[in-house]
Design an enzyme around this catalytic site. Structure first.
Site, short mmCIF file in Angstrom:
data_model
loop_
_atom_site.label_atom_id
_atom_site.label_comp_id
_atom_site.label_asym_id
_atom_site.label_seq_id
_atom_site.Cartn_x
_atom_site.Cartn_y
_atom_site.Cartn_z
N GLU A 1 0.85 -1.18 0.00
CA GLU A 1 0.00 0.00 0.00
C GLU A 1 0.89 1.24 0.00
O GLU A 1 1.02 1.93 -1.01
CB GLU A 1 -0.92 0.01 1.23
CG GLU A 1 -1.82 1.24 1.29
CD GLU A 1 -2.52 1.40 2.62
OE1 GLU A 1 -3.55 2.10 2.66
OE2 GLU A 1 -2.04 0.85 3.63
N ASP B 1 -12.02 -0.74 4.42
CA ASP B 1 -10.89 -0.31 5.24
C ASP B 1 -11.36 0.46 6.47
O ASP B 1 -11.55 -0.13 7.53
CB ASP B 1 -9.91 0.52 4.39
CG ASP B 1 -8.49 0.49 4.94
OD1 ASP B 1 -8.25 -0.17 5.96
OD2 ASP B 1 -7.61 1.14 4.34
#
Length: 345
Positions: free
Chosen positions: A209, A287
């Site tokens: 990420e 998320d």
């Protein structure tokens, strides 16, 4: 093969059965709930958490990540009692059901809640009790993934791994590793993940990420991950994509989060199509909806609107989320059947 364009964009994505594999605990909170709890406990919230709009975040530099963590920590400080935990989990389950989820694996580091809830073991037991109750009340399949913090010492991760294994029969299904992946090396946590895997838990560390393909490779090689939290940066390495596809490692891709944190500039830049065409299994996730402003069905809408995913391809994404989950066979079969019915309808 793409479907007839006249049939595209007509099916309701909130009715598409799916599994949700990447949702953080405090980050699942409703903004209205945060406001109420902050008022209850006299916690001053910054404007970024009270404006009614997702905060402007960019975590690709140290300062930005610190701001993101600070907002998350302030929100977490409003969870102080078992009743608060029960409310958060129940509402997260309700939101998931509304978005078509039939299975949720919510991710939590119980260490962060221990000071308010009487210690590490009581904190995890309170969380698991809330999960069991919310699942019973909403009908959602609901389990827990215990996550260690890579900003802390690897010995702390081992303690958490042993605790997670101890509670595998109470609803813990996996072990993760979260926080800033630019800090610490994956291999520092290899013993903790070995403990978790030996105890029957799936390994699902964050990687790919904030840093590039190398962090995904480290999760595979050093932690023997069966899932990768995020993993989108693997799109930059064709050999790594092949490795993920060959091993069937599911990437928990969170498109709205990637844009909100500045990993990609706009939704169309998130490499969903690259991963999909390479055969890498994906499970779209929200998320931290509290901070990023969108929940599960919105991630599928993003794939449809910005990447041209047809309903048949969206159904396949939903199947991949189910196959990548820790759901028991009967739950998987029910969800997969429901996906087929959604597409046929």
């Amino acid at each position: 093969m793409r479907q007839d364009p006249s049939m595209e964009h007509v099916r309701d994505l909130s009715l598409l059965p799916k599994a949700h594999l990447h949702l953080h605990f405090t980050g699942s909170m409703r903004p209205t709930t945060l406001l109420e709890l902050a008022d209850k406990y006299g916690v001053h919230l910054p404007d970024a958490l009270t404006s009614g709009e997702p905060p402007k975040l960019r975590a690709t530099d140290e300062r930005g990540w610190f701001r993101f963590q600070r907002l998350y920590d302030i929100a977490r400080s409003c969870l102080r009692s078992p009743e608060d935990i029960q409310r958060l989990v129940r509402e997260a389950a309700e939101e998931d059901v509304r978005d078509g989820s039939g299975w949720l694996e919510i991710q939590v580091d119980p260490t962060s809640y221990a000071p308010m809830l009487g210690g590490l073991i009581p904190a995890l037991e309170i969380i698991l009790d809330a999960v069991e109750r919310a699942g019973r009340e909403t009908g959602l399949g609901l389990r827990v993934l215990v996550a260690a913090n890579r900003m802390k010492h690897p010995l702390d991760a081992r303690t958490l791994a042993r605790l997670a294994v101890r509670y595998a029969d109470r609803g813990v299904v996996g072990f993760g590793l979260s926080n800033d992946e630019r800090r610490g090396m994956a291999r520092d946590f290899d013993r903790a993940f070995a403990i978790a895997r030996d105890g029957g838990l799936l390994a699902a560390p964050h990687g790919g990420e904030l840093t590039g393909p190398a962090s995904v490779r480290d999760c595979l090689d050093d932690l023997h991950a069966s899932r990768i939290g995020h993993g989108v940066r693997a799109a930059e390495d064709p050999r790594l994509l092949r490795k993920l596809a060959e091993r069937g490692v599911t990437c928990e891709v969170c498109p709205s989060s990637n844009v909100a944190l500045g990993v990609y500039e706009k939704p169309a830049d998130v490499p969903l199509r690259t991963l999909y065409d390479a055969g890498v299994p994906m499970a779209l996730g929200a998320d931290d909806p509290l901070l990023f402003g969108s929940r599960l069905a919105a991630q599928y809408e993003l794939a449809r609107r910005h990447h041209g995913f047809t309903d048949a391809e969206l159904a396949e994404l939903a199947r991949q989320s189910v196959r990548g989950s820790a759901a028991p066979e009967e739950v998987r079969n029910k969800l997969l059947s429901g996906i087929d019915d959604w597409l046929a309808g």
